[in-house]
Write a protein that holds these residues in place. Structure first.
Motif: not given
Length: 185
Positions: A130, A132, A137-138, A140, A163, A165, A167, A172-174, A176
């Motif tokens: 995805s 932005n 942004e992501t 998956e 997934n 994510l 910033d 890379l923020k995280n 999951t």
């Protein structure tokens, strides 16, 4: 129409020729292009190279449908995605095939996908990126596993669904994981 020789296609040119392009131009270079004048579709089964404001890539075979605003890359997709900060490491993406849905700001990868940036890598099945404002942004990815290898630490992870994510700066923020998630550090 058909052109057996070299062809360059520029996507994202404003309809109002007085307006300057917004930086989202994509230039595709290939050969053996078929063009359907009624639909505006252009396609080839030959090697294609492309570049845009955030990177470049290649594939074997490509098609653009202006009505759907979709770019398909049929096989052996390789993509280098750069962020807005030239000092940051690029994200290298590989896939069996790719569909870029411009109106949805999504990139679909199938039936497999690979991601690599600096110390981080991930391999998976089908994946959805995805966007932005032109940045990732992501991500998956199905049936995925990855590793982050740093000088003093290695982290391995896997799950039925992973997934990532990012910033606003592309860091890379995280990550999951869901379904059979495993983490080794």
């Amino acid at each position: 129409l058909f052109s057996d020789g070299q062809v360059e296609i520029t996507m994202g040119v404003p309809a109002d020729k007085q307006a300057p392009p917004d930086g989202r131009l994509m230039v595709i270079q290939t050969s053996g292009v078929h063009f359907e004048s009624k639909t505006g579709k252009a396609f080839t089964d030959r090697a294609a190279a492309f570049r845009f404001d955030r990177g470049e890539g290649q594939s074997v075979g490509a098609q653009y449908d202006p009505e759907l605003r979709e770019l398909q890359m049929f096989a052996d997709v390789r993509l280098t995605w750069r962020g807005v900060d030239p000092r940051k490491k690029p994200m290298n993406v590989e896939a069996g095939s790719l569909v870029y849905k411009e109106s949805e700001a999504k990139v679909l990868l199938a039936p497999w996908s690979k991601f690599h940036r600096d110390t981080l890598s991930m391999d998976g099945g089908n994946a959805v990126i995805s966007l932005n404002a032109g940045r990732i942004e992501t991500v998956e990815a199905a049936t995925a596993k990855g590793v982050d290898t740093r000088p003093n630490k290695t982290v391995e992870y896997e799950a039925d669904q992973l997934n990532m994510l990012f910033d606003e700066t592309g860091d890379l923020k995280n990550i999951t994981g869901a379904g059979n998630a495993k983490l080794r550090s």
